[in-house]
Design an enzyme around this catalytic site. Structure first.
Site, PDB file in Angstrom:
ATOM      1  N   LYS A 121       0.843  -1.214  -0.005  1.00  0.00           N
ATOM      2  CA  LYS A 121      -0.123   0.205  -0.124  1.00  0.00           C
ATOM      3  C   LYS A 121       0.980   1.270  -0.088  1.00  0.00           C
ATOM      4  CE  LYS A 121      -4.495   0.738   0.458  1.00  0.00           C
ATOM      5  NZ  LYS A 121      -5.728   0.199   0.105  1.00  0.00           N
TER       6      LYS A 121
HETATM    7  N1  GLU Z   1      -7.525  -0.099  -3.200  1.00  0.00           N
HETATM    8  C1  GLU Z   1      -8.171  -0.914  -3.233  1.00  0.00           C
HETATM    9  C2  GLU Z   1      -8.086  -1.895  -2.029  1.00  0.00           C
HETATM   10  O1  GLU Z   1      -7.895  -1.304  -0.959  1.00  0.00           O
HETATM   11  C3  GLU Z   1      -7.950  -1.629  -4.555  1.00  0.00           C
HETATM   12  C4  GLU Z   1      -6.255  -2.353  -4.577  1.00  0.00           C
HETATM   13  C5  GLU Z   1      -5.954  -2.795  -5.972  1.00  0.00           C
HETATM   14  O2  GLU Z   1      -6.709  -2.877  -6.693  1.00  0.00           O
HETATM   15  O3  GLU Z   1      -4.563  -3.162  -6.164  1.00  0.00           O
HETATM   16  O4  GLU Z   1      -8.558  -3.089  -1.913  1.00  0.00           O
END
Ligand code: GLU
Length: 431
Positions: A121
């Protein structure tokens, strides 16, 4: 020389032990799953420290010529099952502890739906509403360049999250591509369709929330038709969730966002509400709605509550007031462990983030596969495959929860952590 004896559970030295923030919530969730890991338990400490943590300075020239600095992060929690994967959020209050927790929840989520990724993240401490478009682009490009050391189509693949979207992903893809000297569409997902994005990606997270909501409702014998729903957050996740539930005959009775809380006991008109948000930036003042003080949101009589905003919204202070039969976590980490226990004790079924909002990353995986093969699928195909994965994963979690008499969160962690640590065990320790 002092002997370098490892402590039993040392915390990373860069965290404040008195305020672990969301990372502390994740550590408690890991402790709850540890008794179910059997021999794999010897690897559990792996989950309690991120593999790689990068903090970067993001200096940009503002439009008026001043230089501003923002703090950026990219955390790769685990890469045992594949490259890091997870979004990037732009928010003035983002912290390292938060990004660490979000990266760890991505590891669990990706393993829960069995897509071949680890968890990662990113975030920047910036309020994008206070930037011009040109400043936002410069922040995005400089951040991408700074984390360019560790991202890549087979290393770590960012995606949209809070306050980031297709346009931001296009700038990230372009910046990375410029730096490596080739167009690398697979470096991010959630891109515009015309740049290698996938049909259905924008709606995928909300669609996944809706799918697991239907699965759970069926199992507890609660019809969706006529069910009253309260949603916190009406961005990409909350908006699509509301639309799909309303189309299925549910009544979206309340919606809360940063601008206020709107209510209509007979059901809000979701189409009007979405148009109002697009025009005014928030739900407040939407015609045909009653406005409520924000704290009353938690007392609303409803069958389903969907927190789809930020983490730590359901706490011990409000969990006892929630009247819903079911909470579906569209956001990441919206319920603290203490609130989770209060809800469970009161018989409220909590469908945890790590399965409820996994639809987004599932279609991100489809996007990445399509980019690698340069062969693109129809929206029907995508939605069908998404439905199959979400329903299969949810069914397995439901089974583990009833076999072990544990919450759906612990059940999801059991399945996911076993997958992650089994991969860890197979790979062995290097050197
Ligand atoms: N931000 C989204 C989540 O928290 C998607 C992450 C992604 O598609 O890599 O799952």
């Amino acid at each position: 020389m002092q002997a370098n004896v490892p402590q039993k559970h040392p915390l990373p030295s860069y965290l404040d032990p008195n305020d672990l923030g969301p990372w502390g919530d994740f550590l408690q969730q890991v402790d709850r799953v540890t008794p179910y890991l059997g021999k794999l338990g010897r690897w559990v400490e792996t989950l309690k420290r991120p593999k790689r943590t990068l903090i970067v300075d993001v200096p940009i020239m503002m439009d008026d010529g001043r230089i501003a600095h923002f703090e950026g992060y990219r955390v790769q929690h685990n890469t045992s099952r594949g490259p890091g994967k997870g979004g990037v959020r732009f928010h003035q209050d983002v912290t390292l502890s938060e990004v660490m927790a979000l990266s760890a929840w991505m590891s669990v989520k990706n393993a829960a739906v069995n897509v071949p990724y680890g968890g990662a993240k990113g975030g920047i401490r910036v309020n994008p509403q206070l930037l011009t478009d040109a400043e936002l682009e410069r922040v995005t490009r400089r951040y991408t360049s700074e984390i360019g050391l560790i991202i890549g189509p087979t290393k770590d693949i960012p995606a949209p999250d809070v306050n980031t979207n297709e346009r931001v992903m296009a700038w990230m893809m372009d910046t990375y591509s410029m730096n490596v000297g080739e167009t690398a569409t697979g470096v991010v997902t959630g891109k515009p369709i015309d740049l290698g994005g996938s049909l259905g990606r924008r709606e995928a997270t909300g669609r996944g929330v809706f799918i697991v909501g239907c699965e759970a409702s069926q199992r507890i014998g609660m019809p969706i038709q006529g069910a009253r729903i309260a949603i916190q957050g009406f961005g990409n996740v909350g908006g699509v969730t509301g639309k799909l539930f309303a189309e299925a005959g549910a009544l979206v009775v309340a919606v809360q966002d940063h601008s206020g809380t709107v209510y209509h006991p007979g059901g809000l008109d979701v189409t009007t509400l979405l148009a109002h948000v697009a025009a005014h930036g928030g739900v407040n003042g939407c015609p045909g709605t009653e406005s409520l003080p924000s704290d009353q949101f938690w007392d609303i009589e409803c069958e389903i509550m969907v927190p789809a905003a930020l983490e730590r919204q359901i706490t011990e202070a409000n969990a006892g007031r929630i009247r819903a039969k079911m909470v579906i976590e569209g956001a990441n980490g919206p319920t603290t462990p203490m609130a989770d226990d209060i809800l469970t004790d009161r018989g409220v079924l909590v469908i945890p983030d790590v399965i409820a909002n996994a639809g987004g990353v599932t279609v991100s995986y489809f996007e990445w596969v399509q980019d690698f093969s340069s062969f693109f699928w129809s929206e029907d195909e995508i939605n069908e495959r998404l439905g199959k994965i979400m329903r299969g994963a949810f069914g397995a979690i439901w089974q583990v929860a009833s076999d072990h008499r544990v919450s759906l969160r612990t059940a999801t962690f059991i399945i996911a952590c076993q997958r992650i640590l089994h991969a860890r065990d197979l790979r062995g320790l290097y050197p």
